[in-house]
Write a protein that holds these residues in place. Structure first.
Motif, PDB file in Angstrom:
ATOM      1  N   PHE A 181       0.821  -1.216   0.000  1.00 13.80           N
ATOM      2  CA  PHE A 181       0.000   0.000   0.000  1.00 13.80           C
ATOM      3  C   PHE A 181       0.851   1.261   0.000  1.00 13.80           C
ATOM      4  O   PHE A 181       0.605   2.207   0.722  1.00 13.80           O
ATOM      5  CB  PHE A 181      -0.995  -0.022   1.179  1.00 13.80           C
ATOM      6  N   ASP A 182       1.898   1.212  -0.823  1.00 11.90           N
ATOM      7  CA  ASP A 182       2.771   2.371  -0.986  1.00 11.90           C
ATOM      8  C   ASP A 182       2.318   3.128  -2.235  1.00 11.90           C
ATOM      9  O   ASP A 182       2.340   2.587  -3.330  1.00 11.90           O
ATOM     10  CB  ASP A 182       4.222   1.886  -1.151  1.00 11.90           C
ATOM     11  N   TYR A 183       1.861   4.352  -2.060  1.00 15.53           N
ATOM     12  CA  TYR A 183       1.411   5.149  -3.198  1.00 15.53           C
ATOM     13  C   TYR A 183       2.588   5.609  -4.064  1.00 15.53           C
ATOM     14  O   TYR A 183       2.403   6.116  -5.160  1.00 15.53           O
ATOM     15  CB  TYR A 183       0.628   6.379  -2.718  1.00 15.53           C
ATOM     16  N   GLY A 184       3.796   5.476  -3.538  1.00 10.90           N
ATOM     17  CA  GLY A 184       4.974   5.907  -4.298  1.00 10.90           C
ATOM     18  C   GLY A 184       4.958   7.402  -4.591  1.00 10.90           C
ATOM     19  O   GLY A 184       5.297   7.835  -5.704  1.00 10.90           O
ATOM     20  N   ASP A 201       9.669  27.040  -3.895  1.00  6.52           N
ATOM     21  CA  ASP A 201       9.024  26.552  -2.669  1.00  6.52           C
ATOM     22  C   ASP A 201       7.785  25.690  -2.929  1.00  6.52           C
ATOM     23  O   ASP A 201       7.084  25.317  -1.988  1.00  6.52           O
ATOM     24  CB  ASP A 201       8.579  27.717  -1.756  1.00  6.52           C
ATOM     25  N   THR A 202       7.479  25.410  -4.177  1.00  5.05           N
ATOM     26  CA  THR A 202       6.160  24.863  -4.514  1.00  5.05           C
ATOM     27  C   THR A 202       6.284  23.469  -5.129  1.00  5.05           C
ATOM     28  O   THR A 202       6.993  23.289  -6.131  1.00  5.05           O
ATOM     29  CB  THR A 202       5.435  25.799  -5.501  1.00  5.05           C
ATOM     30  N   TRP A 203       5.590  22.509  -4.550  1.00  5.61           N
ATOM     31  CA  TRP A 203       5.716  21.106  -4.938  1.00  5.61           C
ATOM     32  C   TRP A 203       4.338  20.521  -5.204  1.00  5.61           C
ATOM     33  O   TRP A 203       3.370  20.851  -4.517  1.00  5.61           O
ATOM     34  CB  TRP A 203       6.398  20.310  -3.821  1.00  5.61           C
ATOM     35  N   VAL A 204       4.289  19.662  -6.212  1.00  9.75           N
ATOM     36  CA  VAL A 204       3.027  18.990  -6.541  1.00  9.75           C
ATOM     37  C   VAL A 204       3.256  17.479  -6.492  1.00  9.75           C
ATOM     38  O   VAL A 204       4.297  16.985  -6.927  1.00  9.75           O
ATOM     39  CB  VAL A 204       2.521  19.399  -7.938  1.00  9.75           C
ATOM     40  N   VAL A 205       2.268  16.761  -5.945  1.00  8.79           N
ATOM     41  CA  VAL A 205       2.280  15.304  -5.980  1.00  8.79           C
ATOM     42  C   VAL A 205       1.157  14.897  -6.934  1.00  8.79           C
ATOM     43  O   VAL A 205      -0.021  15.088  -6.624  1.00  8.79           O
ATOM     44  CB  VAL A 205       2.055  14.709  -4.577  1.00  8.79           C
ATOM     45  N   ASN A 242      -4.779   1.790  -8.088  1.00  5.92           N
ATOM     46  CA  ASN A 242      -4.259   3.136  -7.784  1.00  5.92           C
ATOM     47  C   ASN A 242      -4.568   3.582  -6.360  1.00  5.92           C
ATOM     48  O   ASN A 242      -4.122   4.649  -5.928  1.00  5.92           O
ATOM     49  CB  ASN A 242      -4.738   4.171  -8.822  1.00  5.92           C
ATOM     50  N   GLY A 243      -5.349   2.811  -5.638  1.00  2.00           N
ATOM     51  CA  GLY A 243      -5.620   3.146  -4.231  1.00  2.00           C
ATOM     52  C   GLY A 243      -6.341   4.468  -4.056  1.00  2.00           C
ATOM     53  O   GLY A 243      -6.367   5.030  -2.961  1.00  2.00           O
ATOM     54  N   ARG A 292      -3.867   6.541   4.705  1.00  4.31           N
ATOM     55  CA  ARG A 292      -2.530   6.107   4.278  1.00  4.31           C
ATOM     56  C   ARG A 292      -1.891   7.149   3.350  1.00  4.31           C
ATOM     57  O   ARG A 292      -0.697   7.432   3.465  1.00  4.31           O
ATOM     58  CB  ARG A 292      -2.611   4.796   3.493  1.00  4.31           C
ATOM     59  N   TYR A 293      -2.697   7.689   2.407  1.00  8.79           N
ATOM     60  CA  TYR A 293      -2.151   8.698   1.489  1.00  8.79           C
ATOM     61  C   TYR A 293      -1.677   9.906   2.290  1.00  8.79           C
ATOM     62  O   TYR A 293      -0.583  10.427   2.051  1.00  8.79           O
ATOM     63  CB  TYR A 293      -3.216   9.123   0.466  1.00  8.79           C
ATOM     64  N   GLY A 294      -2.499  10.354   3.251  1.00 10.94           N
ATOM     65  CA  GLY A 294      -2.125  11.503   4.081  1.00 10.94           C
ATOM     66  C   GLY A 294      -0.808  11.259   4.815  1.00 10.94           C
ATOM     67  O   GLY A 294       0.081  12.121   4.846  1.00 10.94           O
ATOM     68  N   GLN A 295      -0.678  10.063   5.381  1.00 11.14           N
ATOM     69  CA  GLN A 295       0.560   9.720   6.087  1.00 11.14           C
ATOM     70  C   GLN A 295       1.749   9.760   5.139  1.00 11.14           C
ATOM     71  O   GLN A 295       2.812  10.306   5.454  1.00 11.14           O
ATOM     72  CB  GLN A 295       0.445   8.304   6.688  1.00 11.14           C
ATOM     73  N   GLN A 296       1.556   9.172   3.947  1.00 12.47           N
ATOM     74  CA  GLN A 296       2.669   9.102   2.998  1.00 12.47           C
ATOM     75  C   GLN A 296       2.982  10.477   2.416  1.00 12.47           C
ATOM     76  O   GLN A 296       4.134  10.771   2.086  1.00 12.47           O
ATOM     77  CB  GLN A 296       2.352   8.078   1.898  1.00 12.47           C
ATOM     78  N   LEU A 297       1.957  11.341   2.307  1.00  8.92           N
ATOM     79  CA  LEU A 297       2.194  12.712   1.852  1.00  8.92           C
ATOM     80  C   LEU A 297       3.056  13.451   2.883  1.00  8.92           C
ATOM     81  O   LEU A 297       4.017  14.146   2.533  1.00  8.92           O
ATOM     82  CB  LEU A 297       0.858  13.437   1.642  1.00  8.92           C
ATOM     83  N   ARG A 298       2.720  13.268   4.160  1.00 10.74           N
ATOM     84  CA  ARG A 298       3.533  13.928   5.204  1.00 10.74           C
ATOM     85  C   ARG A 298       4.966  13.424   5.178  1.00 10.74           C
ATOM     86  O   ARG A 298       5.913  14.201   5.324  1.00 10.74           O
ATOM     87  CB  ARG A 298       2.907  13.705   6.579  1.00 10.74           C
TER      88      ARG A 298
END
Lengths: 250, 311
Positions: free
Chosen positions: B26-29, B38-42, B53-54, B79-85
């Protein structure tokens, strides 16, 4: 809409009782097909036939209001058209007798889960010609289960909105909508309350089509029918509480 | 003795089965890409929710402001929130100090639980939408993506925001209260970089309409155009210029116009599923599929109007 789990279990249990009957193999490969044959076609001839063209969405975005349209191409003398839904706790949707109507119908249904939706046309020789397609009721994306109370006001129940359109070959298409909660009776505490019977007549009173409708028809039924002859139409019918439905479509 | 032996075997078999079942970790990679200072997009995938794709089908973004990280949208799951952090932590040591939600749809707002220690901000209508539909969205995503959703439940934003300006560190953010994709759509223009973040803009993916009001959506797109942003971070798809606004508007106008025309001609709803779609929209992913969903969302009301039914 909460379909009763008990009703579903009963529906699934039926096939064992008549496992001996000969049924044509189902191109849609539904385990409910033998039960459907038993329920709708017992002792009658059934063929799968591309002449019965059924349009449904691949997925039920709103499982309370899945559009279906069906046209019978090139079969002579269609006596009756029925629609049913294999995996609904109440499979039967409607029966149309196209007395003076074209063998065509559009309607909206509720579906409980992924299921084939089928339309069958009976020709004068007694043979049922079956078409249909699977609808995936898992939906896609932000599907909203709209299990909300009916929005139809009491004073509007039975009101008809309808309109006619000319067809290229001189006939006409009728769309009609009847304001009605069309409750299935499968929600605890809400009795079955639905439009059960409709007749379409021409201005001279001759009956052109007769429809029997069942519980899975969506709230405020919207139906599309076609007739070979133009002209004003009269609609009459009733729900299962004997509320009369009357309208003229000029 | 024998019973214990059976139990041991059972336990071993169960352990083997469960290890097979969670072979996917369950790794979104998640790979943040820098699109401005300063600006990043996932980037999410231009797909529908699926077990592969979860639920990672929408873009999320963050700004490293110098006074903490501002996160825009939290993704589809805990899980996505955790992996985003965790992904943010690989870019900067600054703590997350605020979260803004563009709207209440599940692919944008169900990662909230993983940010419950920071203020989560959204338009009042977004909070209402999540209150009303969050539980349904949540169960829907469990059904469509499975165990990716484990532990996820909707968490309502604590702070309602209105249109206005807020300065955090080096960045001044203009908040715009729009509507049309949903009843409440927040757009954020970072005045310091000219970057516009908006959940109503789709780039290379067919706009989705489950809660849409097309006329409002079109005027919101016009408002975004008037801002003349240097770049746009859309709800899904690559970062680009304002051309994507015109293309979305073109599609929405075509969609609304053709459904109205079809209803006026007496086309049945099932038949409307098969209307031809102009080739100029072929660059949109999920075109026919999303169009057919739009028929379910929009055609019933248009058809009632064509029959003279007062709403």
């Amino acid at each position: 809409m909460q379909w009763s789990a008990v009703a579903l279990v009963c529906a699934l249990a039926v096939p064992a009782a008549f496992a001996g009957e000969a049924v044509p193999p189902d191109p849609l490969d539904s385990v409910q097909w033998p039960a459907m044959v038993h329920k709708f076609f017992r002792d009658q001839r059934v063929v799968f036939d591309d002449a019965v063209q059924v349009i449904v969405p691949p997925a039920a975005e709103d499982s309370m209001n899945v559009p279906v349209s069906a046209r019978v191409h090139g079969l002579p003398d269609v006596q009756e058209i029925i629609a049913f839904i294999d995996f609904n706790p109440i499979p039967g949707v409607l029966s149309l007798r196209p007395l003076q109507a074209l063998p065509y119908i559009g309607f909206r249904v509720r579906v409980q889960q992924s299921t084939p939706i089928r339309v069958a046309a009976r020709t004068a020789d007694g043979v049922w010609h079956v078409g249909g397609a699977w609808v995936d009721a898992a939906g896609g994306g932000c599907t909203l289960p709209s299990a909300v109370a009916s929005r139809v006001r009491d004073e509007d129940i039975g009101k008809v909105a309808a309109r006619r359109w000319p067809l290229a070959d001189g006939g006409q298409r009728l769309k009609l909508r009847i304001a009605h909660p069309n409750d299935t009776g499968l929600i605890s505490g809400t009795p079955a309350f639905f439009v059960e019977e409709l007749h379409v007549r021409d201005a001279g009173g001759r009956e052109l089509a007769s429809l029997a409708l069942h519980e899975p028809i969506a709230e405020s039924p919207l139906l599309t029918l076609e007739f070979p002859v133009a002209g004003a139409l009269a609609i009459s019918g009733r729900d299962n509480s004997a509320t009369l439905i009357e309208a003229r479509v000029e | 003795m024998r019973a214990r032996c059976v139990r041991t075997w059972l336990a071993a078999a169960l352990a083997l089965l469960s290890s097979l079942a969670i072979a996917d970790d369950f790794d979104y990679g998640l790979q943040p890409r820098q699109v401005a200072a300063d600006t990043w997009v996932v980037f999410g995938k231009p797909e529908n929710f699926s077990r592969s794709n979860g639920g990672d089908i929408a873009n999320t973004a963050f700004i490293v402001t110098g006074a903490g990280v501002v996160v825009i949208d939290t993704g589809p799951s805990k899980r996505y929130g955790q992996q985003l952090r965790a992904a943010i932590g690989r870019i900067t040591t600054e703590p997350v100090v605020a979260v803004y939600l563009t709207h209440h749809h599940p692919d944008h707002a169900l990662g909230n639980q993983s940010f419950k220690d920071v203020p989560i901000r959204a338009l009042a209508g977004t909070i209402d939408g999540l209150r009303e539909q969050g539980a349904d969205f949540n169960s829907n995503l469990y059904r469509m993506t499975g165990d990716w959703m484990r532990g996820t439940e909707p968490l309502l934003p604590q702070e309602a925001v209105t249109a206005g300006e807020v300065t955090i560190g080096r960045h001044t953010l203009q908040l715009l209260a729009l509507k049309g994709h949903t009843a409440a759509d927040l757009a954020i223009l970072d005045r310091s970089t000219g970057t516009l973040f908006s959940g109503i803009v789709f780039n290379g993916r067919t706009p989705a309409t489950p809660n849409a009001t097309i006329s409002d959506w079109l005027s919101s797109l016009q408002q975004l155009q008037a801002l003349q942003p240097a770049r746009i971070v859309p709800a899904v798809g690559p970062v680009g210029d304002t051309a994507m606004l015109a293309h979305d508007a073109d599609y929405l106008r075509w969609l609304d116009g053709s459904l109205r025309q079809a209803a006026a001609q007496g086309v049945d709803m099932a038949e409307a599923l098969r209307l031809p779609i102009p080739a100029r929209f072929d660059d949109f992913a999920l075109l026919r599929e999303e169009y057919q969903r739009s028929v379910a969302h929009l055609y019933p009301a248009i058809e009632r109007a064509s029959l003279g039914v007062a709403e």
